[in-house]
Design a protein around this motif. Structure first.
Motif, PDB file in Angstrom:
ATOM      1  N   GLU A 125       4.421  29.030  25.591  1.00 38.79           N
ATOM      2  CA  GLU A 125       4.282  28.103  26.715  1.00 38.79           C
ATOM      3  C   GLU A 125       3.929  26.689  26.257  1.00 38.79           C
ATOM      4  N   GLN A 126       3.547  26.532  24.992  1.00 39.66           N
ATOM      5  CA  GLN A 126       3.268  25.201  24.447  1.00 39.66           C
ATOM      6  C   GLN A 126       4.540  24.443  24.099  1.00 39.66           C
ATOM      7  N   MET A 127       5.647  25.145  23.961  1.00 44.23           N
ATOM      8  CA  MET A 127       6.880  24.498  23.482  1.00 44.23           C
ATOM      9  C   MET A 127       7.314  23.303  24.328  1.00 44.23           C
ATOM     10  N   PRO A 128       7.260  23.393  25.673  1.00 41.89           N
ATOM     11  CA  PRO A 128       7.710  22.242  26.477  1.00 41.89           C
ATOM     12  C   PRO A 128       6.880  20.969  26.309  1.00 41.89           C
ATOM     13  N   ARG A 129       5.771  21.037  25.592  1.00 37.53           N
ATOM     14  CA  ARG A 129       4.989  19.829  25.351  1.00 37.53           C
ATOM     15  C   ARG A 129       5.649  18.934  24.297  1.00 37.53           C
ATOM     16  N   TRP A 130       6.534  19.512  23.490  1.00 39.26           N
ATOM     17  CA  TRP A 130       7.128  18.789  22.365  1.00 39.26           C
ATOM     18  C   TRP A 130       8.451  18.156  22.788  1.00 39.26           C
TER      19      TRP A 130
ATOM     20  N   THR B 263      10.735   8.535  19.903  1.00 37.75           N
ATOM     21  CA  THR B 263      10.404   7.116  19.855  1.00 37.75           C
ATOM     22  C   THR B 263      11.657   6.289  20.106  1.00 37.75           C
ATOM     23  N   VAL B 264      11.618   5.489  21.153  1.00 41.58           N
ATOM     24  CA  VAL B 264      12.731   4.605  21.501  1.00 41.58           C
ATOM     25  C   VAL B 264      12.179   3.187  21.620  1.00 41.58           C
ATOM     26  N   ALA B 265      12.763   2.267  20.860  1.00 38.19           N
ATOM     27  CA  ALA B 265      12.296   0.866  20.871  1.00 38.19           C
ATOM     28  C   ALA B 265      10.795   0.777  20.606  1.00 38.19           C
ATOM     29  N   GLY B 266      10.322   1.643  19.701  1.00 38.84           N
ATOM     30  CA  GLY B 266       8.915   1.615  19.310  1.00 38.84           C
ATOM     31  C   GLY B 266       7.960   2.280  20.271  1.00 38.84           C
ATOM     32  N   LYS B 267       8.477   2.897  21.339  1.00 38.10           N
ATOM     33  CA  LYS B 267       7.607   3.533  22.323  1.00 38.10           C
ATOM     34  C   LYS B 267       7.900   5.023  22.410  1.00 38.10           C
ATOM     35  N   SER B 268       6.857   5.808  22.628  1.00 40.94           N
ATOM     36  CA  SER B 268       7.005   7.245  22.806  1.00 40.94           C
ATOM     37  C   SER B 268       7.445   7.536  24.235  1.00 40.94           C
ATOM     38  N   VAL B 269       8.581   8.196  24.367  1.00 34.89           N
ATOM     39  CA  VAL B 269       9.118   8.511  25.691  1.00 34.89           C
ATOM     40  C   VAL B 269       9.555   9.967  25.726  1.00 34.89           C
ATOM     41  N   VAL B 270       9.624  10.509  26.945  1.00 27.80           N
ATOM     42  CA  VAL B 270      10.152  11.856  27.136  1.00 27.80           C
ATOM     43  C   VAL B 270      11.673  11.792  27.079  1.00 27.80           C
ATOM     44  N   LEU B 271      12.272  12.636  26.230  1.00 28.09           N
ATOM     45  CA  LEU B 271      13.725  12.659  26.067  1.00 28.09           C
ATOM     46  C   LEU B 271      14.303  13.843  26.837  1.00 28.09           C
ATOM     47  N   PRO B 272      15.185  13.593  27.807  1.00 24.02           N
ATOM     48  CA  PRO B 272      15.740  14.677  28.615  1.00 24.02           C
ATOM     49  C   PRO B 272      16.383  15.787  27.789  1.00 24.02           C
TER      50      PRO B 272
END
Length: 205
Positions: A154-159, A163-172
């Motif tokens: 259940e921890q897997m969806p946390r990963w 990094t996009v343009a130097g910022k951490s973002v959620v990638l679909p």
């Protein structure tokens, strides 16, 4: 999990089982990667390149930044700009990285031998995709080694960050990928699930 990857995984599992059930023991057969590695490679092919080998190196702007990438997420000195990579080239580059991911996972998870093949494949995919950092003192490993495999899954969806343009973002794309690995890890191969018994090879269910 979407129907495309589900179908690909089932087809791969059936092919692996047929090969294991009918194979004559030869030196070549003995050198085949485990069923878990083969299934992880199906996952990688689907999520890294939508099932197509990418034959020309490119810069992956979603998370990997500068290194050139080719095939299913391969980076490093083996990737040469301007070269065209065939499917055989891609397999040659990818397989050692999957085998290393399996080796690292086997080393990190003390109950590895009791996990069914689907669980092992889901973990190998994460290590291949994210690198050894996913194993370094993380909650996934801690929970699994404490006997709480479902909690670890259940921890897997946390990963799901890149990094996009130097910022951490959620990638679909990572959200979809981790949703699949979580489902494989928590449900597949268990008694009562349609996938139970699909594979000849595997650990405890």
């Amino acid at each position: 999990m979407n129907e495309i990857i589900k179908k690909r995984l089932v087809q791969a599992a059936l092919a692996i089982s047929l090969a294991a059930g009918g194979a004559v023991v030869t030196h070549q057969a003995a050198q085949q990667p485990s069923a878990a590695v083969q299934l992880a490679m199906v996952l990688g092919s689907h999520y890294e390149s939508s099932g197509r080998h990418i034959g020309t190196p490119y810069v992956d702007k979603l998370g990997k930044g500068q290194p050139l990438t080719v095939c299913n997420g391969v980076t490093g000195p083996e990737v040469v700009a301007g070269r065209t990579y065939t499917p055989d080239d891609c397999k040659r580059l990818e397989l050692p990285k999957y085998l290393e991911a399996e080796r690292l996972a086997r080393q990190a998870f003390v109950h590895w031998g009791t996990y069914n093949t689907w669980v092992q494949a889901s973990i190998i995919d994460m290590v291949y995709n994210l690198g050894p950092a996913v194993l370094d003192g993380t909650t996934i490993v801690r929970l699994a080694n404490a006997g709480d495999l479902v909690g670890a899954c259940e921890q897997m969806p946390r990963w799901v960050h890149g990094t996009v343009a130097g910022k951490s973002v959620v990638l679909p794309g990572l959200v979809d990928r981790r949703g699949t690995t979580r489902e494989l890890c928590t449900d597949w191969g268990r008694d009562g699930h349609f996938s139970a018994g699909l594979l000849v090879e595997g650990g405890a269910k």
